[in-house]
Motif scaffolding. Structure first.
Motif, mmCIF file in Angstrom:
data_model
loop_
_atom_site.group_PDB
_atom_site.id
_atom_site.type_symbol
_atom_site.label_atom_id
_atom_site.label_comp_id
_atom_site.label_asym_id
_atom_site.label_seq_id
_atom_site.Cartn_x
_atom_site.Cartn_y
_atom_site.Cartn_z
ATOM 1 N N LEU A 97 -29.684 3.281 67.155
ATOM 2 C CA LEU A 97 -30.057 4.598 68.140
ATOM 3 C C LEU A 97 -31.503 4.911 67.759
ATOM 4 C CD1 LEU A 97 -26.539 6.234 68.347
ATOM 5 C CD2 LEU A 97 -27.600 4.974 70.100
ATOM 6 N N LYS A 98 -31.754 4.916 66.584
ATOM 7 C CA LYS A 98 -33.034 5.627 66.154
ATOM 8 C C LYS A 98 -34.142 4.748 66.905
ATOM 9 C CE LYS A 98 -36.099 6.937 62.382
ATOM 10 N NZ LYS A 98 -36.166 7.049 60.905
ATOM 11 N N TYR A 99 -34.005 3.386 66.688
ATOM 12 C CA TYR A 99 -35.016 2.520 67.398
ATOM 13 C C TYR A 99 -34.923 2.916 68.744
ATOM 14 C CZ TYR A 99 -37.388 -1.875 68.540
ATOM 15 O OH TYR A 99 -38.028 -2.889 68.829
ATOM 16 N N LEU A 100 -33.854 2.678 69.597
ATOM 17 C CA LEU A 100 -33.698 2.809 70.873
ATOM 18 C C LEU A 100 -34.319 4.082 71.524
ATOM 19 C CD1 LEU A 100 -30.251 1.286 71.342
ATOM 20 C CD2 LEU A 100 -32.120 0.226 72.438
ATOM 21 N N GLY A 101 -34.170 5.242 70.685
ATOM 22 C CA GLY A 101 -34.640 6.468 70.878
ATOM 23 C C GLY A 101 -36.312 6.645 71.008
ATOM 24 N N THR A 102 -36.847 5.799 70.047
ATOM 25 C CA THR A 102 -38.176 5.970 69.730
ATOM 26 C C THR A 102 -39.204 4.927 70.224
ATOM 27 O OG1 THR A 102 -37.884 4.863 67.487
ATOM 28 C CG2 THR A 102 -37.777 7.142 67.625
ATOM 29 N N ARG A 103 -38.583 4.075 70.957
ATOM 30 C CA ARG A 103 -39.230 2.951 71.798
ATOM 31 C C ARG A 103 -39.221 3.139 73.355
ATOM 32 N NH1 ARG A 103 -39.142 2.303 66.881
ATOM 33 N NH2 ARG A 103 -39.844 0.570 65.887
ATOM 34 N N THR A 104 -40.196 2.824 73.975
ATOM 35 C CA THR A 104 -40.251 2.934 75.471
ATOM 36 C C THR A 104 -39.171 1.895 75.787
ATOM 37 O OG1 THR A 104 -42.584 3.329 75.491
ATOM 38 C CG2 THR A 104 -41.769 2.317 77.505
ATOM 39 N N GLY A 105 -38.628 2.328 76.881
ATOM 40 C CA GLY A 105 -37.701 1.600 77.447
ATOM 41 C C GLY A 105 -36.069 1.282 76.896
ATOM 42 N N GLY A 106 -35.829 2.510 75.778
ATOM 43 C CA GLY A 106 -34.870 2.459 75.000
ATOM 44 C C GLY A 106 -33.704 2.736 76.064
ATOM 45 N N ASP A 107 -33.844 3.764 76.802
ATOM 46 C CA ASP A 107 -32.575 4.358 77.658
ATOM 47 C C ASP A 107 -32.177 3.275 78.789
ATOM 48 O OD1 ASP A 107 -32.533 6.841 76.141
ATOM 49 O OD2 ASP A 107 -33.337 8.090 77.799
ATOM 50 N N GLU A 108 -33.270 2.842 79.044
ATOM 51 C CA GLU A 108 -33.254 1.656 80.187
ATOM 52 C C GLU A 108 -32.352 0.415 79.604
ATOM 53 O OE1 GLU A 108 -35.910 3.098 79.437
ATOM 54 O OE2 GLU A 108 -36.769 3.936 81.429
ATOM 55 N N ALA A 109 -32.732 0.133 78.424
ATOM 56 C CA ALA A 109 -31.972 -1.057 77.686
ATOM 57 C C ALA A 109 -30.580 -0.648 77.439
ATOM 58 C CB ALA A 109 -32.410 -1.363 76.565
ATOM 59 N N LEU A 110 -30.129 0.709 77.061
ATOM 60 C CA LEU A 110 -28.772 1.123 77.042
ATOM 61 C C LEU A 110 -28.063 1.236 78.242
ATOM 62 C CD1 LEU A 110 -29.423 4.124 74.726
ATOM 63 C CD2 LEU A 110 -27.787 2.108 74.073
ATOM 64 N N LEU A 111 -28.677 1.800 79.516
ATOM 65 C CA LEU A 111 -28.093 1.587 80.857
ATOM 66 C C LEU A 111 -27.772 0.012 81.304
ATOM 67 C CD1 LEU A 111 -30.114 4.605 82.490
ATOM 68 C CD2 LEU A 111 -27.608 4.575 81.727
ATOM 69 N N ALA A 112 -28.863 -0.784 80.997
ATOM 70 C CA ALA A 112 -28.629 -2.100 81.420
ATOM 71 C C ALA A 112 -27.430 -2.759 80.537
ATOM 72 C CB ALA A 112 -29.971 -2.856 81.142
ATOM 73 N N ALA A 113 -27.171 -2.087 79.318
ATOM 74 C CA ALA A 113 -26.215 -2.772 78.525
ATOM 75 C C ALA A 113 -24.844 -2.466 79.075
ATOM 76 C CB ALA A 113 -26.460 -2.590 77.150
ATOM 77 N N GLY A 114 -24.690 -1.302 79.758
ATOM 78 C CA GLY A 114 -23.391 -0.798 80.476
ATOM 79 C C GLY A 114 -23.284 0.481 79.885
ATOM 80 N N VAL A 115 -24.078 1.152 79.051
ATOM 81 C CA VAL A 115 -23.586 2.575 78.584
ATOM 82 C C VAL A 115 -23.867 3.435 80.133
ATOM 83 C CG1 VAL A 115 -24.311 4.825 77.207
ATOM 84 C CG2 VAL A 115 -24.458 2.097 76.281
ATOM 85 N N PRO A 116 -22.772 4.274 80.288
ATOM 86 C CA PRO A 116 -22.539 5.103 81.521
ATOM 87 C C PRO A 116 -23.815 6.165 81.372
ATOM 88 C CG PRO A 116 -20.481 4.559 80.672
ATOM 89 C CD PRO A 116 -21.244 4.315 79.595
ATOM 90 N N LYS A 117 -24.418 6.794 82.413
ATOM 91 C CA LYS A 117 -25.298 7.616 82.464
ATOM 92 C C LYS A 117 -24.908 8.945 81.829
ATOM 93 C CE LYS A 117 -28.459 6.169 86.379
ATOM 94 N NZ LYS A 117 -28.847 6.657 87.580
ATOM 95 N N SER A 118 -23.820 9.418 82.074
ATOM 96 C CA SER A 118 -23.023 10.582 81.486
ATOM 97 C C SER A 118 -22.844 10.336 80.126
ATOM 98 C CB SER A 118 -21.711 10.852 82.219
ATOM 99 O OG SER A 118 -20.820 9.757 81.946
ATOM 100 N N THR A 119 -22.479 9.370 79.631
ATOM 101 C CA THR A 119 -22.602 9.234 78.036
ATOM 102 C C THR A 119 -23.665 9.267 77.364
ATOM 103 O OG1 THR A 119 -20.391 7.700 78.365
ATOM 104 C CG2 THR A 119 -21.626 7.704 76.413
ATOM 105 N N LEU A 120 -24.707 8.569 78.067
ATOM 106 C CA LEU A 120 -26.033 8.857 77.612
ATOM 107 C C LEU A 120 -26.602 10.181 77.405
ATOM 108 C CD1 LEU A 120 -28.445 7.131 76.363
ATOM 109 C CD2 LEU A 120 -29.377 6.554 78.736
ATOM 110 N N ARG A 121 -26.339 10.968 78.563
ATOM 111 C CA ARG A 121 -26.771 12.292 78.558
ATOM 112 C C ARG A 121 -25.997 13.059 77.465
ATOM 113 N NH1 ARG A 121 -26.882 11.679 84.584
ATOM 114 N NH2 ARG A 121 -24.695 12.702 84.526
ATOM 115 N N ARG A 122 -24.887 12.789 77.477
ATOM 116 C CA ARG A 122 -24.022 13.563 76.134
ATOM 117 C C ARG A 122 -24.581 13.224 74.842
ATOM 118 N NH1 ARG A 122 -19.516 11.624 77.260
ATOM 119 N NH2 ARG A 122 -19.033 10.358 75.433
ATOM 120 N N TRP A 123 -25.070 11.872 74.618
ATOM 121 C CA TRP A 123 -25.452 11.490 73.053
ATOM 122 C C TRP A 123 -26.989 12.435 73.140
ATOM 123 C CZ3 TRP A 123 -25.274 5.485 73.446
ATOM 124 C CH2 TRP A 123 -23.870 5.069 73.487
#
Length: 221
Positions: A56-82
């Protein structure tokens, strides 16, 4: 058995230079692993991957991290909560974070093309690569004639004396040979990879020396 390289003498350190079969093998495998990670075709098991906190630290500090999480199937609402609460993934989202991490890391690794993969990446992917490579063939294109490394002239003369001309070969290494290749590659030990390849050169042809240094080693992961 292949003639071992040595310091000085007719062969010098032939077989352990930039064109050694071991280094060509490792470079090809590195390149294919980069592409397989970036495309999502290769995803190391979570047990072999960094902790979810590091991911999560890697994904949160690199360009494209949120996009990669969404593409992997993490719901937008869950990502916002995180992001809002700093809560940690659980259940199926652990696998989704793992997939997103490796896809993004693979994409970023493309920028380091030409440099060896780190021991961490090689160690994580090695179990799956080992399984995939069983039964695969290797194509080897040797360096011959005027292209041969100057230190190799002695071995080339051995080949000529035996009326043998080194040429392209396609072979299917044994399961044990593949295991040894992948295990050695995963350690990042360049010299050990060269030695492992020179052992394999004896399986390709006799005399084996013309296959110590090669123009190309081809296979598909």
């Amino acid at each position: 058995m292949p003639r071992p390289p040595r310091s000085g003498g007719d062969l010098g350190n032939w077989g352990r230079g930039a064109d050694s079969g071991g280094r060509k093998f490792a470079a090809n495998l590195d390149a294919q692993v980069r592409e397989a990670l970036a495309s999502g075709r290769l995803v190391p098991d979570r047990a072999d991957s960094p902790s979810v906190i590091r991911q999560l630290k890697y994904l949160g500090t690199r360009t494209g991290g949120d996009e990669a999480l969404l593409a992997a199937g993490v719901p937008k609402s869950t990502l916002r909560r995180w992001h809002r609460e700093g809560s940690r993934p659980s259940g199926a989202n652990l696998e989704r974070v793992n997939r997103a991490y490796w896809q993004l890391r693979g994409s970023n690794l493309r920028f380091s093309r030409g440099r060896p993969l780190s021991a961490e990446v090689r160690g994580a992917v090695a179990p799956q690569v080992r399984t995939r490579m069983r039964g695969r063939s290797i194509t080897v294109i040797p360096i011959t004639g005027e292209q041969v490394h100057p230190q190799a002239q002695g071995a080339q003369q051995v080949a000529a004396d035996k009326h043998h001309t080194a040429s392209e070969r396609t072979m299917r290494p044994s399961a044990a040979r593949w295991e040894a290749f992948i295990d050695t590659w995963a350690t990042g030990d360049v010299e050990a990879m060269d030695v492992e390849w020179m052992d394999y050169a004896g399986d390709i042809d006799s005399p084996p020396e013309p296959y110590f240094e090669v123009r190309h080693v081809g296979f598909m992961v």
